[in-house]
Scaffold this motif. Sequence first.
Motif, short mmCIF file in Angstrom:
data_model
loop_
_atom_site.label_atom_id
_atom_site.label_comp_id
_atom_site.label_asym_id
_atom_site.label_seq_id
_atom_site.Cartn_x
_atom_site.Cartn_y
_atom_site.Cartn_z
N MET A 6 7.22 -9.98 6.17
CA MET A 6 6.50 -9.42 7.32
C MET A 6 5.40 -8.69 7.15
O MET A 6 4.63 -8.28 7.90
CB MET A 6 7.33 -8.41 8.16
CG MET A 6 8.66 -9.04 8.94
SD MET A 6 9.64 -7.93 9.98
CE MET A 6 8.45 -7.79 11.53
N ALA A 7 5.05 -8.81 5.61
CA ALA A 7 3.84 -8.23 5.22
C ALA A 7 3.12 -6.90 5.80
O ALA A 7 2.06 -7.11 6.00
CB ALA A 7 2.92 -9.39 5.45
N ARG A 8 4.06 -6.06 5.88
CA ARG A 8 3.55 -4.55 6.43
C ARG A 8 4.56 -3.68 5.91
O ARG A 8 5.78 -3.96 5.73
CB ARG A 8 3.42 -4.67 7.77
CG ARG A 8 4.82 -4.53 8.74
CD ARG A 8 4.55 -4.43 10.07
NE ARG A 8 5.82 -4.81 11.01
CZ ARG A 8 6.67 -3.98 11.26
NH1 ARG A 8 6.80 -2.59 10.76
NH2 ARG A 8 7.83 -4.20 11.92
N TRP A 9 4.27 -2.41 5.97
CA TRP A 9 5.09 -1.39 5.69
C TRP A 9 5.80 -0.92 7.00
O TRP A 9 5.24 -1.26 8.14
CB TRP A 9 4.29 -0.01 5.49
CG TRP A 9 3.71 -0.08 4.19
CD1 TRP A 9 2.63 -0.79 3.80
CD2 TRP A 9 4.55 0.68 2.86
NE1 TRP A 9 2.49 -0.43 2.39
CE2 TRP A 9 3.32 0.32 2.00
CE3 TRP A 9 5.38 1.41 2.80
CZ2 TRP A 9 3.69 0.85 0.39
CZ3 TRP A 9 5.54 1.97 1.44
CH2 TRP A 9 4.83 1.64 0.37
N HIS A 23 -3.11 0.08 -4.07
CA HIS A 23 -2.18 -1.02 -4.17
C HIS A 23 -1.32 -1.37 -2.95
O HIS A 23 -0.08 -1.95 -3.14
CB HIS A 23 -1.53 -1.17 -5.58
CG HIS A 23 -2.16 -1.19 -6.59
ND1 HIS A 23 -3.26 -2.45 -6.78
CD2 HIS A 23 -2.61 -0.18 -7.35
CE1 HIS A 23 -3.87 -2.04 -7.97
NE2 HIS A 23 -3.48 -0.76 -8.45
N GLY A 24 -1.34 -0.38 -1.81
CA GLY A 24 -0.43 -0.26 -0.81
C GLY A 24 -0.12 -1.69 -0.08
O GLY A 24 0.87 -2.21 0.27
N ASP A 25 -1.40 -2.71 0.29
CA ASP A 25 -1.29 -3.83 0.87
C ASP A 25 -0.48 -4.76 -0.19
O ASP A 25 0.36 -5.67 0.28
CB ASP A 25 -2.49 -4.46 1.13
CG ASP A 25 -3.28 -3.83 2.30
OD1 ASP A 25 -2.57 -3.10 2.99
OD2 ASP A 25 -4.42 -3.85 2.23
N VAL A 26 -0.62 -4.56 -1.52
CA VAL A 26 0.25 -5.42 -2.42
C VAL A 26 1.52 -5.13 -2.23
O VAL A 26 2.36 -6.20 -2.31
CB VAL A 26 -0.32 -5.16 -3.84
CG1 VAL A 26 0.54 -6.08 -4.96
CG2 VAL A 26 -1.88 -5.55 -4.04
N VAL A 27 2.12 -3.79 -2.16
CA VAL A 27 3.48 -3.50 -1.97
C VAL A 27 4.00 -4.03 -0.77
O VAL A 27 4.82 -4.53 -0.81
CB VAL A 27 3.51 -2.04 -2.19
CG1 VAL A 27 5.06 -1.48 -1.80
CG2 VAL A 27 3.07 -1.34 -3.61
N ASP A 84 14.10 -4.10 5.94
CA ASP A 84 13.03 -4.10 4.90
C ASP A 84 12.05 -5.24 5.19
O ASP A 84 11.17 -5.93 4.35
CB ASP A 84 14.13 -4.39 3.54
CG ASP A 84 14.70 -6.00 3.59
OD1 ASP A 84 14.69 -6.51 4.42
OD2 ASP A 84 15.20 -6.14 2.80
N GLY A 85 11.89 -5.50 6.44
CA GLY A 85 11.18 -6.67 6.72
C GLY A 85 11.25 -8.10 6.03
O GLY A 85 10.28 -8.77 6.07
N GLY A 86 12.61 -8.23 5.65
CA GLY A 86 12.68 -9.54 4.96
C GLY A 86 12.60 -9.64 3.52
O GLY A 86 12.70 -10.53 3.01
#
Length: 268
Positions: free
Chosen positions: A230-233, A220-224, A262-264
């Motif tokens: 920004m949709a990335r870690w 679920h890494g992509d879900v998080v 926090d990427g927004g």
Amino acid sequence: MSAFTSDQVAFVTGAAGGIGFAIAKQLILDGITKIAVLDISADGLSSSFSPLSSSSVKVLQMVIDCSSEAEVDAAVEKTVKEFGRLDVCVNAAGISGSKADRGKGTAALEKNNVEKVLGLNLMGVWICERAQIRQFLRQEARDVSTGLPLKTRGSIVNLGSLTSHRAIPNISPYIMAKHGVLGLCRSDALDYGKDGIRINCICPGWIKTGMTEDLWKGAHGDVVSGRAPMARWGHPEEVAYMASFLLSDKASFVTGASIAVDGGYSAC
């Protein structure tokens, strides 16, 4: 131009890996030549910092438990004995909590496990910050390096979290602690601003570290990561860039702030 002068001394807890190491490394890259790095892991400190020590950069490695009042006070004393003063401090030591408690609400938690999280993540930050402020108050203020007609005794950055502002399910001890860290930053910034001491809180979002490895490597890494615009870690270095700025004299009018990296995520 370096962000820090050669006489400034840094002190970083939780420095063996993750965000703590990234900040310590960035401080060195930005001009710090005298730095105390602290962690409970001796092997982690040695492997991380032995390559960074040189004739021009002095790294004082100390293995301590940051929830121990005696050990923290001794570490600050040793740092000042070695380097003469203290200027920039980062309190990044922390734990996520017991694996046995993951996914459990308050009703299912054991008191001793909750106390371990609060003991390091909140009381440990308080113990470190108290020792650092006491040293700041003992030493003479110095001129800021930017040329402005100002003086400073020191600057502190504490590691909060996106959970300093909001809850996510079933990690209440961690959330309690991170809310408390932000409150501590604001309270001490108010109390010690007149003394030339600045204290700020960085609130990272989803950052790729050892603590979050199960998430970003999991199914679920992509879900998080997709929860933020920004949709990335994020990378630990991205937190370190902000920390270095806040600790430097370029941020001389910034205190008591909560800065999201926090990427927004906090905008959602």
